[in-house]
Write an enzyme that holds these catalytic residues in place. Structure first.
Site, PDB file in Angstrom:
ATOM      1  N   TYR A   1      10.339   4.137   0.962  1.00  0.00           N
ATOM      2  CA  TYR A   1      11.339   3.215   1.520  1.00  0.00           C
ATOM      3  C   TYR A   1      12.721   3.388   0.892  1.00  0.00           C
ATOM      4  CZ  TYR A   1       8.066   0.799   4.506  1.00  0.00           C
ATOM      5  OH  TYR A   1       7.179   0.506   5.503  1.00  0.00           O
TER       6      TYR A   1
ATOM      7  N   ASP B   1       0.808  -1.217   0.000  1.00  0.00           N
ATOM      8  CA  ASP B   1       0.000   0.000   0.000  1.00  0.00           C
ATOM      9  C   ASP B   1       0.849   1.278   0.000  1.00  0.00           C
ATOM     10  OD1 ASP B   1      -0.886  -0.372   3.526  1.00  0.00           O
ATOM     11  OD2 ASP B   1       1.004   0.049   2.527  1.00  0.00           O
TER      12      ASP B   1
HETATM   13  N1  LIG Z   1       2.229  -5.040   2.061  1.00  0.00           N
HETATM   14  C1  LIG Z   1       2.028  -3.862   2.688  1.00  0.00           C
HETATM   15  O1  LIG Z   1       2.192  -2.784   2.122  1.00  0.00           O
HETATM   16  C2  LIG Z   1       1.628  -3.875   4.136  1.00  0.00           C
HETATM   17  C3  LIG Z   1       1.014  -2.755   4.731  1.00  0.00           C
HETATM   18  C4  LIG Z   1       0.739  -2.816   6.101  1.00  0.00           C
HETATM   19  C5  LIG Z   1       1.011  -3.978   6.819  1.00  0.00           C
HETATM   20  N2  LIG Z   1       1.590  -5.037   6.162  1.00  0.00           N
HETATM   21  C6  LIG Z   1       1.866  -6.306   6.832  1.00  0.00           C
HETATM   22  O2  LIG Z   1       0.627  -6.846   7.255  1.00  0.00           O
HETATM   23  C7  LIG Z   1       0.879  -7.699   8.374  1.00  0.00           C
HETATM   24  C8  LIG Z   1      -0.036  -7.318   9.507  1.00  0.00           C
HETATM   25  O3  LIG Z   1       0.403  -6.099  10.048  1.00  0.00           O
HETATM   26  P1  LIG Z   1      -0.042  -5.720  11.542  1.00  0.00           P
HETATM   27  O4  LIG Z   1       0.803  -4.572  11.984  1.00  0.00           O
HETATM   28  O5  LIG Z   1      -1.519  -5.621  11.619  1.00  0.00           O
HETATM   29  O6  LIG Z   1       0.401  -7.043  12.326  1.00  0.00           O
HETATM   30  P2  LIG Z   1      -0.163  -7.609  13.725  1.00  0.00           P
HETATM   31  O7  LIG Z   1       1.028  -8.196  14.421  1.00  0.00           O
HETATM   32  O8  LIG Z   1      -0.995  -6.599  14.396  1.00  0.00           O
HETATM   33  O9  LIG Z   1      -1.139  -8.805  13.277  1.00  0.00           O
HETATM   34  C9  LIG Z   1      -0.668  -9.889  12.558  1.00  0.00           C
HETATM   35  C10 LIG Z   1      -1.515 -11.108  12.928  1.00  0.00           C
HETATM   36  O10 LIG Z   1      -1.024 -12.221  12.199  1.00  0.00           O
HETATM   37  C11 LIG Z   1      -1.108 -13.351  13.038  1.00  0.00           C
HETATM   38  N3  LIG Z   1      -0.276 -14.431  12.511  1.00  0.00           N
HETATM   39  C12 LIG Z   1       1.062 -14.558  12.604  1.00  0.00           C
HETATM   40  N4  LIG Z   1       1.456 -15.676  11.969  1.00  0.00           N
HETATM   41  C13 LIG Z   1       0.336 -16.262  11.451  1.00  0.00           C
HETATM   42  C14 LIG Z   1       0.080 -17.442  10.687  1.00  0.00           C
HETATM   43  N5  LIG Z   1       1.081 -18.261  10.316  1.00  0.00           N
HETATM   44  N6  LIG Z   1      -1.203 -17.725  10.340  1.00  0.00           N
HETATM   45  C15 LIG Z   1      -2.210 -16.903  10.714  1.00  0.00           C
HETATM   46  N7  LIG Z   1      -2.042 -15.773  11.437  1.00  0.00           N
HETATM   47  C16 LIG Z   1      -0.777 -15.470  11.799  1.00  0.00           C
HETATM   48  C17 LIG Z   1      -0.694 -12.836  14.388  1.00  0.00           C
HETATM   49  O11 LIG Z   1      -1.101 -13.720  15.421  1.00  0.00           O
HETATM   50  C18 LIG Z   1      -1.407 -11.483  14.415  1.00  0.00           C
HETATM   51  O12 LIG Z   1      -2.673 -11.589  15.001  1.00  0.00           O
HETATM   52  C19 LIG Z   1       2.366  -7.552   8.681  1.00  0.00           C
HETATM   53  O13 LIG Z   1       3.077  -8.581   7.992  1.00  0.00           O
HETATM   54  C20 LIG Z   1       2.707  -6.218   8.076  1.00  0.00           C
HETATM   55  O14 LIG Z   1       4.087  -6.106   7.764  1.00  0.00           O
HETATM   56  C21 LIG Z   1       1.907  -5.002   4.863  1.00  0.00           C
HETATM   57  O1  LIG Z   2       5.337   0.905  10.881  1.00  0.00           O
HETATM   58  P1  LIG Z   2       3.914   0.556  10.617  1.00  0.00           P
HETATM   59  O2  LIG Z   2       3.522  -0.815  11.142  1.00  0.00           O
HETATM   60  O3  LIG Z   2       2.918   1.626  10.989  1.00  0.00           O
HETATM   61  O4  LIG Z   2       3.781   0.501   9.038  1.00  0.00           O
HETATM   62  C1  LIG Z   2       4.584  -0.401   8.347  1.00  0.00           C
HETATM   63  C2  LIG Z   2       3.933  -0.495   6.993  1.00  0.00           C
HETATM   64  O5  LIG Z   2       4.115   0.790   6.336  1.00  0.00           O
HETATM   65  C3  LIG Z   2       3.631   0.850   5.008  1.00  0.00           C
HETATM   66  O6  LIG Z   2       2.192   0.743   5.049  1.00  0.00           O
HETATM   67  C4  LIG Z   2       1.620   1.991   5.498  1.00  0.00           C
HETATM   68  C5  LIG Z   2       0.832   2.592   4.398  1.00  0.00           C
HETATM   69  O7  LIG Z   2       1.650   2.684   3.249  1.00  0.00           O
HETATM   70  C6  LIG Z   2       0.347   3.930   4.842  1.00  0.00           C
HETATM   71  O8  LIG Z   2      -0.457   4.495   3.844  1.00  0.00           O
HETATM   72  C7  LIG Z   2      -0.518   3.777   6.046  1.00  0.00           C
HETATM   73  O9  LIG Z   2      -1.690   3.012   5.727  1.00  0.00           O
HETATM   74  O10 LIG Z   2       0.177   3.149   7.052  1.00  0.00           O
HETATM   75  C8  LIG Z   2       0.642   1.848   6.665  1.00  0.00           C
HETATM   76  C9  LIG Z   2       1.244   1.242   7.857  1.00  0.00           C
HETATM   77  O11 LIG Z   2       1.093   2.027   8.970  1.00  0.00           O
HETATM   78  C10 LIG Z   2       4.212  -0.267   4.161  1.00  0.00           C
HETATM   79  O12 LIG Z   2       3.610  -0.303   2.892  1.00  0.00           O
HETATM   80  C11 LIG Z   2       4.014  -1.610   4.811  1.00  0.00           C
HETATM   81  O13 LIG Z   2       4.641  -2.614   4.027  1.00  0.00           O
HETATM   82  C12 LIG Z   2       4.587  -1.609   6.198  1.00  0.00           C
HETATM   83  O14 LIG Z   2       4.312  -2.853   6.840  1.00  0.00           O
HETATM   84 MN   LIG Z   3       4.469  -2.289   1.876  1.00  0.00          MN
END
Ligand SMILES: NC(=O)c1ccc[n+]([C@@H]2O[C@H](COP(=O)([O-])OP(=O)(O)OC[C@H]3O[C@@H](n4cnc5c(N)ncnc54)[C@H](O)[C@@H]3O)[C@@H](O)[C@H]2O)c1
Ligand SMILES: O=P(O)(O)OC[C@H]1O[C@H](O[C@H]2[C@H](O)[C@@H](O)[C@@H](O)O[C@@H]2CO)[C@H](O)[C@@H](O)[C@@H]1O
Ligand SMILES: [Mn+2]
Length: 468
Positions: free
Chosen positions: A268, A171
């Site tokens: 990033y 995102d």
């Molecule tokens: N791709 C992106 O741009 C983007 C953006 C924001 C967050 N994220 C990712 O999304 C994920 C969630 O972020 P968050 O801050 O809400 O994390 P969080 O720690 O609040 O929640 C993650 C959840 O995943 C669960 N989990 C862990 N391993 C698991 C498995 N094998 N099967 C099922 N559930 C499992 C945990 O128990 C937890 O409840 C993270 O990996 C974060 O890096 C990606």
């Molecule tokens: O440090 P965090 O957990 O707050 O965020 C890590 C993630 O940051 C990016 O996602 C952002 C997003 O791009 C922004 O628009 C807004 O929604 O906050 C998100 C997270 O707070 C990044 O793309 C993710 O890969 C990271 O996990």
């Molecule tokens: Mn990302």
């Protein structure tokens, strides 16, 4: 219109409540018959599950909602798996970010040594999850947010070759557009973005107006550079304190645009191009982990508990009736505001992709896909984040063309690191593990790499695979 069945993997994610709200707002664009949450941490998930029971009962008539830790129950009869798991949980994110600072290196969730450690946990977790989903719903779309997305994409490319319904997204690029397009009176749905890079290391090179086809990036660049001080003051005014991560990030980002004023970079990129500056934003005592636990996690889960306690949202301060009535029109007109202090573009971006798929609309969407000549002077195996047209059967990438020397050099180095890490994981190779860490621009030194790896191994315990 068909009604779909969705499972959110990582139901205990801090992003799930926002996702649940969005699903309520979009009942007409994305009609659902069933929503399930799946997590391995029952206690964490229940906080969100109890909230979902209230919201869906109040605003989604006839929807079947449940939450479970049982893969069979979770993955039977689903059309879409929306994945946002955090392998190892927030506790190990803390280790990922603190340990590198012990050795004078940036500790970050997805970049540098912290991102490599995160990848070592995420790859096996994601491969198992995809296998479990495919076992019960072989034709389901798997839309993945779980990080580090670049490493997860490289690993799942190898583990599930030809699986065209397994999509890795991020995102951050749409969030960059949300920050800058308003300066030229545009929003994301007005343009076709041309972007390339690895996840969390990329650039917009053209922004094509959807009506005229004109590239409006030069206009945007001219505006930014022509109003630099004004925008800088505006971005600076958004910073409410020393821990206000995203406004601080976007102020640094604006300065990066001025230094390289020919493309619109991913935020990033700052870690790789300005390591001293980004290193200084945190310390061994305080990293982004601390801000997320004290901020988003505290706020979102606090809200979930309050709503669960009330047992209703209708008629309370959390009532969404008016907002749902107003927003049920279309995703395209969806404002990015939500009732939660947490996220906005996160849920919207994922659901936009899903709506394009179910309507076979071929909307231009940034996803990670194998290069295979999209950028002919980059490694063909790179999982490039590029614009694809999202249709019902597949996502079709747009060609980008040759990339300039500066970006090519950076990406080939980063890809060598990511590729070596996935090799190390698949081959249990100590040598390739050391090569991957040493290759990384944010580590660079084999002696430092060995110390960081040893500390990561100790901190991760059973979550750390065998390397020999
Ligand atoms: N791709 C992106 O741009 C983007 C953006 C924001 C967050 N994220 C990712 O999304 C994920 C969630 O972020 P968050 O801050 O809400 O994390 P969080 O720690 O609040 O929640 C993650 C959840 O995943 C669960 N989990 C862990 N391993 C698991 C498995 N094998 N099967 C099922 N559930 C499992 C945990 O128990 C937890 O409840 C993270 O990996 C974060 O890096 C990606
Ligand atoms: O440090 P965090 O957990 O707050 O965020 C890590 C993630 O940051 C990016 O996602 C952002 C997003 O791009 C922004 O628009 C807004 O929604 O906050 C998100 C997270 O707070 C990044 O793309 C993710 O890969 C990271 O996990
Ligand atoms: Mn990302």
């Amino acid at each position: 219109m068909k009604r779909y069945s969705v499972v959110i993997c990582g139901g205990g994610s801090t992003y799930t409540p926002d996702m649940i709200e969005l699903l309520c707002l979009l009942q007409d664009s994305f009609p659902l018959r069933k929503v399930k949450l799946y997590d391995i941490d029952a206690e964490r998930q229940e906080i969100v599950g109890k909230f979902g029971e209230v919201m869906f009962r109040d605003y989604y008539e006839g929807l079947e909602f449940s939450y479970t830790t049982d893969p069979a129950e979770a993955f039977e009869d689903i059309d879409f798996a929306l994945v946002q798991i955090r392998a190892g949980g927030m506790g190990l994110r803390n280790a990922d970010e603190k340990i590198p600072y012990k050795y004078g290196r940036i500790g970050q969730e997805t970049c540098g040594p912290g991102g490599l450690a995160y990848g070592i946990r995420s790859v096996p977790a994601m491969i198992q999850l995809v296998k479990d989903i495919r076992r019960y719903s072989p034709d389901a779309w798997i839309i993945n947010y779980a990080n580090p997305a670049a490493i997860v994409a490289e690993a799942t490319k190898r583990a599930f070759p030809g699986d065209t319904r397994l999509v890795n997204i991020c995102d951050m690029p749409p969030d960059v557009l949300n920050h800058y397009l308003p300066f030229i009176g545009k929003k994301r749905s007005d343009i076709w973005p041309v972007y390339f890079g690895l996840n969390h290391f990329g650039w917009f090179t053209r922004l094509l107006d959807r009506k005229t086809g004109e590239d409006v990036l030069p206009e945007l660049m001219d505006y930014i550079l022509g109003h630099y001080d004004e925008i800088h003051a505006q971005f600076k005014a958004r910073i409410t304190g020393p821990t206000d991560h995203w406004p601080i990030t976007f102020l640094d980002h604006l300065e990066m645009i001025r230094d390289f004023p020919y493309s619109l970079p991913n935020t990033y990129n700052l870690y790789y191009l300005y390591p001293d500056r980004t290193y200084g934003h945190y310390s061994i005592d305080h990293t982004r982990y601390d801000e997320v636990v004290e901020g988003r996690e505290h706020e979102v889960f606090g809200l979930c508990r309050k709503v669960a306690e009330l047992g209703h949202m209708i008629g309370t301060e959390y009532d969404l009736t008016d907002k749902i009535a107003q927003k049920r029109a279309s995703i395209r007109d969806l404002g990015v505001e939500t009732v939660y202090a947490a996220n906005d573009v996160h849920a919207a971006y994922l659901v936009e992709l899903v709506i394009s798929i179910i309507n076979n609309a071929h909307e231009p969407t940034l996803v990670m896909t194998e290069n295979k000549g999209i950028c002919p002077n980059l490694d063909p195996g790179m999982m490039l984040e590029v614009t694809c047209l999202a249709g019902a059967q597949e996502l079709m990438p747009l060609q980008v063309g040759e990339v300039p020397a500066f970006e090519k050099g950076l990406l080939e180095n980063q890809y060598a690191c990511e590729k070596l890490l996935v090799d190390a994981i698949f081959e249990h190779s100590d040598m390739k593990l050391l090569q991957a860490f040493t290759e990384n621009r944010l580590v660079r030194d084999a002696d430092v790499a060995k110390k960081i790896i040893a500390d990561f191994k100790a901190a991760n315990g059973s979550e750390w695979p065998e390397f020999h």
